[in-house]
Design an enzyme around this catalytic site. Structure first.
Site, PDB file in Angstrom:
ATOM      1  N   SER A 205      78.119  48.365  38.538  1.00 58.61           N
ATOM      2  CA  SER A 205      79.244  47.433  38.495  1.00 58.61           C
ATOM      3  C   SER A 205      78.877  45.987  38.773  1.00 58.61           C
ATOM      4  O   SER A 205      79.644  45.101  38.454  1.00 58.61           O
ATOM      5  CB  SER A 205      80.313  47.868  39.494  1.00 58.61           C
ATOM      6  OG  SER A 205      79.759  47.926  40.796  1.00 58.61           O
ATOM      7  N   HIS A 233      83.127  52.613  35.157  1.00 58.79           N
ATOM      8  CA  HIS A 233      83.105  51.377  34.378  1.00 58.79           C
ATOM      9  C   HIS A 233      82.733  51.643  32.924  1.00 58.79           C
ATOM     10  O   HIS A 233      82.080  50.810  32.277  1.00 58.79           O
ATOM     11  CB  HIS A 233      82.113  50.378  34.984  1.00 58.79           C
ATOM     12  CG  HIS A 233      82.631  49.714  36.219  1.00 58.79           C
ATOM     13  ND1 HIS A 233      83.522  48.665  36.187  1.00 58.79           N
ATOM     14  CD2 HIS A 233      82.390  49.967  37.532  1.00 58.79           C
ATOM     15  CE1 HIS A 233      83.808  48.300  37.426  1.00 58.79           C
ATOM     16  NE2 HIS A 233      83.143  49.062  38.255  1.00 58.79           N
ATOM     17  N   LYS A 264      91.060  52.102  36.261  1.00 56.09           N
ATOM     18  CA  LYS A 264      90.450  50.898  35.707  1.00 56.09           C
ATOM     19  C   LYS A 264      90.964  50.700  34.278  1.00 56.09           C
ATOM     20  O   LYS A 264      92.099  50.235  34.091  1.00 56.09           O
ATOM     21  CB  LYS A 264      88.917  50.977  35.774  1.00 56.09           C
ATOM     22  CG  LYS A 264      88.370  50.831  37.193  1.00 56.09           C
ATOM     23  CD  LYS A 264      86.851  50.811  37.241  1.00 56.09           C
ATOM     24  CE  LYS A 264      86.281  50.383  38.579  1.00 56.09           C
ATOM     25  NZ  LYS A 264      86.656  51.134  39.747  1.00 56.09           N
TER      26      LYS A 264
END
Lengths: 419, 574
Positions: A205, A233, A264
């Site tokens: 990240s 991610h 996310k």
């Protein structure tokens, strides 16, 4: 009432008098954090999460380049409607852990959709990927009965590190960041254990770099190890059809367990999951502590997530838009003379190296209507401070240009450009 | 496409071939769990969470008595509307941790309302109380810079245990469940540390018992320690105004930190928090790992929670209703004869002691439309299996009565519920109905039995006989112990002393109950506690007597020796 008042005063006095050790120490440590310049202040947002947001203290709206809102779905009308419909049909909450009375038909449906999306057998839901990581390592194999080794990349996410710390008797190895030689050595060392798990972020990240998952899978097969990838991610937007770094590296069918988040790209409200072989998921259902001892996922989140996977299973449009935006931004910023860690991911670290500069740069950007955050030690190593930009499919070309122009302006001001 | 297909087959083959160590280990352990009978299966609910729910596999709806839905708010139209409104105004999610771009005005508003409710300075929100506990102990004080001791009740929730485990450098001490002497000893041991934190559940989730928070605060004041209370099974409904076990114990202003959940009584969707002094909360905002590295709370949850606290700050109506329901249920079940751990909390453990019985009982209850769960080892200690009932303000009186009737009905169809007490005595509980003659082996020679009878519907006679055979009408040994009586108060206790038989033979004693009725239905519960005292007393008594006799003999011998030696001396002198 008077006696109550007096009693309260007495107790406050007593508490203040006798608790002062801890209070004094905490206040002292707070001061140290302020002095070190690592104090985190919160900005208050007074709009929905979007490419364009209102921040208290700034007059106009600002462009947001530091959310994990990769597909721009955090305020998607379609998802919001799905969430509201599910509240109507399935209620506000379940007030129960899964195995008592916390499983609705929609939970099973979402689990099967996530499994289908990842070409795995079954899924277990959690309230966040933080919890999914927390529950995996201790729950996976009983470390009292079997000898387990966990091999973890040095730069893995904090939640994986915590999850491993909770694994009790398991033997823990840390291999240098994406260093396959070091991983191989550790795998050889771990051969005396019955079960080995290699665990890595799919995309890291802070740098946006991708784990060499293909090589990891090769090693896993050679040395008899399970591979777990944290795709937080990546799920929904990375890889050819948004199936994550495992797909990007062409090893989606060789990875054993995938942990990822619904908080996310996939709507951003909350939720996490582990997906993998049925026997592994069955075991986690029986043993994973967050699953057994924490509340089930709220119906609204489940409903919105079902909608998300509906969308993702049908089309890669959002993911394609994000890819275009990413390539455009990377190209322009590199041309402008900025130091950007190479890559293809929407996480784009603009390297400034010095912590104070990174914070000042971010402040200047905010004045120009671009909301970004500077990251410095201890979040990233000393001397590697940066502004981490996160591109969204929700950003328009004009918004990207505005950001790039602002970066260039401030870059010239601060003398950061390469030319 | 063909090559993709072939490649997938190849990789599946490769993965199946190479990963088989872990897979076979996991499969073997799964098998062990099944064999041990501790497999947890999930029932699928196809309605909203409520007092009455639809469960897949049962045709009619069932009454839910095992949710943490204490105030009945999990499908409250008011809260659902608030959640939907906030989705419209503030979006679906924030996709961010708090300190980057994950704080909206509503988060700050909720934090301040929670602090106001608890009379604290500030609050920090988490995605669950599990996470709040996980982030507290490591985040509270930097354990590298300061020496920290954490003193934790041995029956604290799993999340507290995990939170403490994440603080490696802290000195971890466990004190026996609600044992204040042990806590004091550990506090004294921990005086060499800079900071001490006592942590306890306010209400323990398996027994429904309340921590002795007054005494804990007293000790904390005396030994300079922070008190942290996990009020997950208390916030919103326990204590005079629903402010938790701390309020119930009158120490709300003496507790330093309260962790609790929004995912039980307060709507049940998700969320947790830590509330306390400003400096403590500030520190957690800077250091608590789940707060720094995990997503912020979703707007819908925040909006619904703001509404909940609005309601709670205005009125105690729901909490009062829950208290009435709880008292009613406890009273009725106790009077029906069930073994219930005493208390005032809506968590009501119906003790069945044996694991398989608890599971079968729960299955039978489901057939009668009551959804409850049996808890057995390892969730609770061996020999203390139970059905844990959780009352809700959403339950009506009719629903409570239906459950009570079902419990009694299943009790009647169950074999004797047996418990081996720690002191060696045995307790038997049996439910009877409709003129049943129930024969009950009391003991072997020398035992004492205390018999309790519970009934508000029937007349009963109680008989005691000696001999191996079941008594007949003309059996001379038949001894009628009690007059025919009907007990409205539902409880009669008769103490029975065993008489020694003439030949001291070990013979089985039978107790039997026959009930007559002047109604169409009658129910009777009989509890027998059998205590073996005589043998132990005899042994002790004989031991004591032997010692005394020996002492007397020694004394006499010494006197004789002294006397003889003096006589010898006197003779010599002469």
């Amino acid at each position: 009432m008077l006696s109550n008042f007096l009693q309260k005063q007495q107790y406050n006095c007593v508490r203040n008098f006798t608790s002062r050790s801890a209070e004094r120490i905490v206040k002292q440590q707070l001061q140290e954090i302020r002095n070190a310049g690592t104090w985190k202040a919160e900005r208050i947002i007074n709009t929905q999460q979007s490419a364009l947001i209102g921040v208290e203290g700034t007059y106009n709206k600002v462009l947001n380049f530091c959310a994990n809102n990769y597909l721009g779905l955090s305020n998607s009308p379609e998802l919001m409607q799905a969430a509201k419909d599910t509240i109507d049909s399935h209620g506000l909450g379940l007030s129960s852990v899964r195995f008592i009375c916390g499983t609705q038909n929609i939970h099973k449906k979402l689990e099967s959709m996530i499994a289908k999306f990842h070409r795995m057998e079954d899924t277990i839901l959690y309230s966040s990927c933080f919890d999914a990581n927390g529950g995996l390592f201790e729950g996976f194999v009983d470390p009292v009965k079997s000898k387990v080794a966990i091999l973890s990349d040095a730069l893995n996410h904090a939640s994986i590190i915590d999850g491993i710390r909770l694994s009790g008797k398991a033997k823990r190895y840390r291999y240098n960041h994406i260093d396959m030689k070091d991983l191989e050595n550790k795998l050889i060392q771990a051969q005396d254990q019955e079960v080995r798990i290699i665990t890595t972020d799919g995309v890291f990240s802070m740098d946006g770099d991708v784990a060499p998952i293909e090589k990891i899978c090769d090693l896993a097969e050679r040395y008899d190890s399970v591979v777990m990838v944290d795709e937080s991610h990546a799920t929904g937007f990375f890889g050819k059809t948004g199936r994550g770094a495992s797909e990007f590296c062409n090893v989606l069918d060789r990875v054993d367990l995938i942990n990822s988040t619904l908080g996310k790209a996939l709507g951003g409200s909350s939720g996490g999951f582990t997906v993998g072989k049925k026997c592994y998921i069955d075991m986690l259902r029986q043993r994973s502590r967050p699953y057994l001892f924490s509340n089930t996922l709220a119906p609204a989140v489940v409903g919105a997530s079902i909608k998300v996977f509906d969308i993702l299973l049908k089309s890669t449009e959002l993911r394609d838009q994000l890819e275009k935006n990413t390539l455009y931004f990377r190209e322009k910023m590199t041309k402008a003379g900025f130091d950007i860690l190479a890559g293809e991911h929407p996480i784009i670290p603009i390297m400034l190296y010095e912590g104070k500069l990174a914070n000042e740069f971010a402040d200047e950007m905010l004045k120009r209507g671009i909301y970004v955050i500077g990251f410095s030690y201890p979040v990233v190593p000393k001397g590697e401070a940066r502004i981490r930009v996160q591109i969204s499919a929700g950003h328009t070309k004009e918004q990207l240009d505005k950001a790039i122009d602002a970066f260039v302006e401030v870059g010239k001001l601060k003398g950061c450009l390469k030319k | 496409m063909l090559s993709n297909f072939l490649r997938k087959q190849q990789y599946n083959y490769v993965r199946n071939t190479f990963a088989k160590s872990a897979e076979s280990v996991v499969k073997k352990q799964l098998q062990e769990i099944r064999k041990a009978g501790t497999w947890k299966a999930e029932r699928i609910i196809n309605t909203q969470q409520s007092a009455s729910i639809g469960v897949e596999g049962t045709r009619n709806k069932v009454l839910n008595f095992c949710a943490n839905n204490y105030l009945g708010l999990s499908n409250s139209p008011e809260l659902m509307e608030a959640a939907k409104d906030v989705i419209d105004s503030h979006g679906l999610g924030l996709s961010s941790v708090r300190f980057i771009c994950g704080t909206q005005d509503i988060h700050k508003k909720l934090e301040s309302m929670i602090a106001q409710f608890h009379r604290m300075d500030d609050t920090i929100l988490y995605s669950s109380c599990f996470t709040a506990n996980g982030g507290l102990f490591e985040g509270f004080v930097d354990p590298v810079k300061s020496k920290v001791a954490i003193l934790s009740d041995s029956l604290n929730h799993a999340s507290i245990i995990d939170g403490i485990r994440l603080n490696k450098k802290a000195r971890r001490m466990r004190y026996n469940h609600i044992d204040m002497q042990d806590l004091e000893n550990k506090l004294i041991e921990a005086q060499d540390q800079d900071v001490r934190i006592i942590t306890t559940d306010g209400v323990f989730s398996m027994d429904g018992d309340v921590a002795p928070l007054t005494k804990i605060c007293d000790l904390a004041d005396r030994y300079d320690s922070i008190v942290m209370v996990d009020e997950s099974h208390a916030t919103g409904f326990f204590g005079k105004t629903g402010r938790g076990a701390s309020e119930y114990c009158n120490v709300l202003d003496r507790v330093d930190l309260i962790n609790s959940t929004l995912g039980k009584a307060l709507g049940g969707s998700s969320g947790g928090f830590t509330t306390g002094k400003q400096c403590y909360i500030d520190m957690l905002r800077q250091r608590s790992r789940p707060y720094l590295f995990s997503n912020t709370l979703a707007p819908a949850v925040v909006g619904a929670s703001i509404k909940v606290f609005d309601i709670l700050l205005k009125s105690t109506e729901l909490r009062d209703k829950l208290e009435r329901n709880t008292l009613y249920f406890r009273e009725k079940m106790t009077n029906a004869g069930f073994d219930i751990l005493a208390g005032e909390h809506p968590i009501i453990p119906i003790m069945l002691y044996e694991g398989r019985l608890a599971n079968e009982f729960a299955d039978e209850m489901l057939k009668r439309g009551i959804y409850v769960i049996g808890f057995s080892y390892p969730v609770v200690p061996k020999g203390e299996a139970r059905i844990r009932v959780q009352i809700s303000a959403g339950h009506t009186k009719q629903q409570l009565d239906k459950a009570i009737d079902a419990f009694i009905e299943v009790g009647i169809s169950t074999t004797t519920i047996t418990r081996l007490e720690p002191n060696g005595s045995k307790k038997y509980l049996r439910f009877l109905e409709n003129s049943t003659n129930f024969y009950f082996p009391v003991s072997s020679s020398g035992d004492e039995a205390i018999i309790s009878l519970y009934s508000d519907t029937c007349l009963f006679d109680l008989y005691f006989t000696t001999g191996m055979d079941y008594p007949t009408e003309s059996d001379d040994d038949k001894l009628k112990l009690s007059k025919t009586q009907k007990s409205h108060a539902c409880l009669s206790t008769i103490s029975l002393e065993k008489k020694e038989t003439k030949n001291n033979a070990q013979i089985a004693q039978l107790l039997y109950v026959t009930s007559k009725t002047d109604n169409t239905t009658n129910r009777l519960a009989i509890k027998v506690t059998v205590q073996q005292t005589t043998n132990i007393e005899k042994t002790t008594a004989s031991l004591v007597i032997s010692v005394i006799l020996l002492a007397i003999c020694c004394l006499i011998t010494m006197i004789i020796i002294v006397f003889l030696s003096r006589k010898g001396n006197t003779d010599r002198k002469r």
